[in-house]
Design an enzyme around this catalytic site. Structure first.
Site, short mmCIF file in Angstrom:
data_model
loop_
_atom_site.label_atom_id
_atom_site.label_comp_id
_atom_site.label_asym_id
_atom_site.label_seq_id
_atom_site.Cartn_x
_atom_site.Cartn_y
_atom_site.Cartn_z
N ASP A 292 -3.44 12.81 4.89
CA ASP A 292 -4.71 13.47 4.56
C ASP A 292 -5.27 14.40 5.64
O ASP A 292 -5.27 14.03 6.81
CB ASP A 292 -5.80 12.42 4.33
CG ASP A 292 -5.33 11.24 3.52
OD1 ASP A 292 -4.23 11.28 2.97
OD2 ASP A 292 -6.10 10.27 3.43
N TRP A 316 4.87 7.29 7.43
CA TRP A 316 3.51 6.81 7.62
C TRP A 316 3.48 5.64 8.61
O TRP A 316 4.35 4.77 8.58
CB TRP A 316 2.96 6.38 6.26
CG TRP A 316 1.51 6.06 6.27
CD1 TRP A 316 0.49 6.92 5.98
CD2 TRP A 316 0.91 4.79 6.55
NE1 TRP A 316 -0.70 6.26 6.08
CE2 TRP A 316 -0.48 4.96 6.43
CE3 TRP A 316 1.40 3.54 6.91
CZ2 TRP A 316 -1.38 3.91 6.64
CZ3 TRP A 316 0.51 2.51 7.13
CH2 TRP A 316 -0.87 2.69 6.99
N ARG A 408 -13.21 2.70 2.32
CA ARG A 408 -12.73 3.65 3.33
C ARG A 408 -13.05 5.10 3.02
O ARG A 408 -13.58 5.42 1.97
CB ARG A 408 -11.23 3.50 3.52
CG ARG A 408 -10.40 3.77 2.27
CD ARG A 408 -8.92 3.54 2.59
NE ARG A 408 -8.06 3.77 1.46
CZ ARG A 408 -7.76 2.85 0.55
NH1 ARG A 408 -8.30 1.65 0.62
NH2 ARG A 408 -6.95 3.13 -0.45
#
Ligand code: FRU
Length: 699
Positions: A292, A316, A408
């Protein structure tokens, strides 16, 4: 005689060849234990196939079967005993994990006496259930008859043992060891390079300043000399200091730990930014993984792009905030990491805003970042900067505690009419994806004022993760509406009074096909009230880099027959990329393309193009656009087909001229040899003004 000699030599050679080979004594690949005898229940009737119910993930074993005494959980007990064998090789090598107790043990028995023993460790750093190589030196027991006994008499925590791949060998298995090294940070060589082997085992690397832990990360730290690339950590803040680096359970013969080095610059190669699969006008971090965009913010004359970043892997993990800046929204310069993961966990997604009234007391016009820390629940934390280079985490973090698991991705903005800060936060509540709305006078004290409900979780992804909420003029103003969306981009249009969002229309698709984009966010504090969006784009990279960002898009609202809809237009700054004037398609030659399709299609015709071999066609009968392997509904009026097509070395984005449609394609990668644009069924077009610009690279 000669014949006999030859025969003796051959026999010797053969027997030494046999001697040199390992003998697999037990691999536990069968459905039962074969000649091994078991009692009690812990070992079951036969080998386990990996992890057992309610057990943490077991790994490190070979094949599909292993001994795993977690049968029935930690409280079950039992014994597993091998058939008798004669010790004929100097080493017994095996894999072992699980409990580290006296009564979770594997033993070598000679005449009923335990001559050797081994156990797990309760907690292994790479994950508690990892089987590790071990060996017994049994040379002094050569010729003796022996059995191997695996015992689990322990109940309670770590009351089990895992064993696999017992081998008789002439050489010991490679053991794992705890490594420590001192490094002195020389100000002229402050960059730590960590050799990475893609796909290798992950090790936790920890750095200490005295006894104080200062950094940690999990890396596929190479164990051999053929590292694929190096992850970089800037240790300049520790110049002059003696630091200590540690890695636990690293192969004794591994070379990568010792090869961690100090350097004058971040890791680079002459190929950087020129790699075959490197986007040439889309942002991608130089090395590592990104997802992101975070903290998009215009500050002191620069566009700041932070991003979810793994500096130590092409997948990731280790979420940091990477950082890049641009003066023109087109050319990006990657800077050092802005936020490192720390004792509060990983640094998940969030946003930024300029605190013009110094409401938080961080300083005049401080750039304030808000992020999710993942350790100890999922909490919202602040960091700030006065120079756009150095970021300080707020000592009073967190500013919003954990509400529900995994809440979040905070987005903040100043709401002028009500004179306060607004925070929108993804919260999974009562089984729904929701966006919580909070107010604050100072960015530190937050009160929840509302909720926007999305899809039921598991059933849809409307308003899942990474929310954004902002106001836009309708058809250029003065009327306005508010837009809210989550990571998928599906959005709602409505009104917002600082506390409550009231939808007029929702679940509207943002893109014609959203697969290539995710988690888009808009810039805060953009000049002239512009609302510019940057999506994460799934651009696959190469060995040392992976993923990237979509092109910056200007957002707007347009009144249509169906209602007010969001528009996406490539940011006007992208015109800076153009190398010369536009030429008709047939005259075009170039690698990086901005093509303007501007024509009228005769009724019922299908027209097509090949942009460097990538097919894009429009079928006026069905009103659909097909690009590469994707076909989407793409309404046009009066046969007017008006598109802007951006084609990079990897990735392609197609925008309709009215902004109502956008189709991103992350996977396309044209053949480097094909630099042409071809037109198919030109006769199906009238008023053909199709033209294209060759673009410059940004790196
Ligand atoms: C979206 C996301 C966010 C989270 C981040 C972690 O892609 O899952 O919700 O903050 O990625 O990297």
């Amino acid at each position: 005689m000669r014949k006999l000699l030859a025969a003796i030599v051959m026999t010797a050679a053969m027997s030494s060849a046999v001697f040199a080979e390992d003998t697999v004594f037990a691999d536990f690949e069968g459905n039962d234990y074969g000649a091994w005898k078991t009692s009690g229940t812990a070992f079951g009737d036969g080998p386990a196939h990996g992890t057992l119910p309610n057990q943490m993930t077991v790994s490190g074993y070979k094949g599909r079967g292993l001994v795993n005494s977690y049968r029935g959980g930690d409280n079950s007990v039992g014994v597993l005993t091998s058939p008798e064998f004669q010790i004929a090789k100097p080493y017994i090598n095996f894999l072992i994990g699980g409990g580290g107790h006296n009564d979770t043990v594997m033993e070598l028995l000679v005449e009923g006496k335990a001559m050797r023993s081994a156990r797990g460790e309760n907690v292994n750093p790479g994950g508690s259930e990892v089987l590790r190589p071990e060996f017994w030196d049994v040379s002094e027991l050569n010729g003796k008859k022996a059995v191997i006994r695996i015992t689990d008499r322990h109940t309670g925590g770590w009351g089990h043992i895992n064993v696999d791949h017992i081998v008789f060998s002439d050489s010991p298995a490679t053991r794992f060891t705890d490594c420590t090294r001192a490094v002195t940070v020389d100000a002229s060589k402050p960059y730590l390079w960590v050799p990475i082997k893609n796909g290798g085992e992950k090790f936790r690397v920890e750095l200490f300043d005295g006894s104080k832990p200062i950094h940690y990360f999990d890396a596929e730290l190479a164990t051999t000399a053929d590292a694929d690339w190096q992850g970089t950590l800037n240790l300049a803040p520790y110049a002059g200091k003696n630091l200590r680096i540690t890695v636990k359970k690293y192969p004794e013969d591994g070379t990568g730990f010792a090869a961690i080095s100090m350097n004058a610059a971040p890791y680079s190669t002459p190929q950087d930014y020129r790699e075959t699969r490197r986007a040439q006008f889309h942002f991608q971090p130089r090395h590592g993984w990104n997802n992101d965009p975070n903290g998009l913010c215009f500050f002191k004359g620069e566009w700041h792009l932070f991003f979810q970043y793994n500096p130590y892997g092409r997948n990731w993990g280790n979420m940091h905030w990477g950082h890049a800046v641009s003066k023109d929204l087109v050319h990006w310069r990657e800077l050092d990491v802005a936020l490192y993961q720390d004792e509060s966990g990983m640094m998940f997604s969030g946003s930024a805003a300029i605190d013009r009234n110094n409401t938080a007391g961080f300083g005049n016009n401080a750039q304030v970042l808000i992020y999710t820390a993942t350790g100890g629940g999922s909490t919202q934390c602040l960091a700030y900067s006065l120079d756009g280079r150095n970021y300080t985490k707020y000592a009073g973090n967190p500013v919003v505690g954990n509400i529900t698991a995994g809440n979040r991705d905070p987005k903040i903005f100043w709401h002028q009419p009500s004179g306060q800060w607004v925070l929108v936060l993804y919260i999974n509540q009562d089984g729904y994806h929701t966006i919580g709305i909070f107010n604050s006078p100072n960015l530190k004290d937050w009160t929840r004022t509302g909720t926007i409900r999305g899809d039921k979780s598991g059933q849809g992804n409307f308003l899942y993760e990474c929310p954004d909420l902002f106001e836009l003029p309708v058809d250029g103003g003065p009327e306005t509406r508010w837009v809210v969306f989550g990571a998928s981009g599906a959005y709602a249009v409505g009104t917002f009074d600082g506390k409550t969002f009231t939808a007029e229309a929702e679940r509207l698709p943002a893109y014609a096909d959203a697969v290539a984009y995710y988690a888009a966010q808009s810039f805060s504090d953009a000049p002239d009230g512009r609302r510019i969006l940057v999506p994460w784009m799934h651009l696959e990279g190469e060995a040392s880099f992976n993923q990237g960002m979509g092109l910056p898009q200007e957002l707007g609202l347009k009144r249509t027959a169906a209602g007010i809809r969001l528009t996406h237009t490539p940011a006007r700054e992208l015109a800076k990329l153009r190398d010369g004037d536009a030429v008709p398609f047939e005259n075009f030659s170039g690698e990086l393309v901005e093509a303007i399709v501007d024509c009228r299609i005769r009724d019922g015709e299908t027209v097509g193009f090949k942009f460097r071999g990538i097919p894009v066609s429009y079928d006026s009968k069905t009103g659909t656009l097909a690009a590469d392997s994707v076909r989407v509904t793409w309404p046009i009026t009066d046969g007017q087909l008006k598109l802007t097509v951006y084609l990079d070395r990897v990735g392609m984005e197609i925008f309709s001229a009215d902004g109502l449609n956008c189709l991103p394609l992350a996977k396309v990668a044209p053949n480097p040899a094909n630099v042409k644009i071809e037109t198919e069924n030109a006769a199906g077009m009238i008023e053909n003004r199709n033209r294209a610009y060759r673009l410059n690279r940004i790196w």
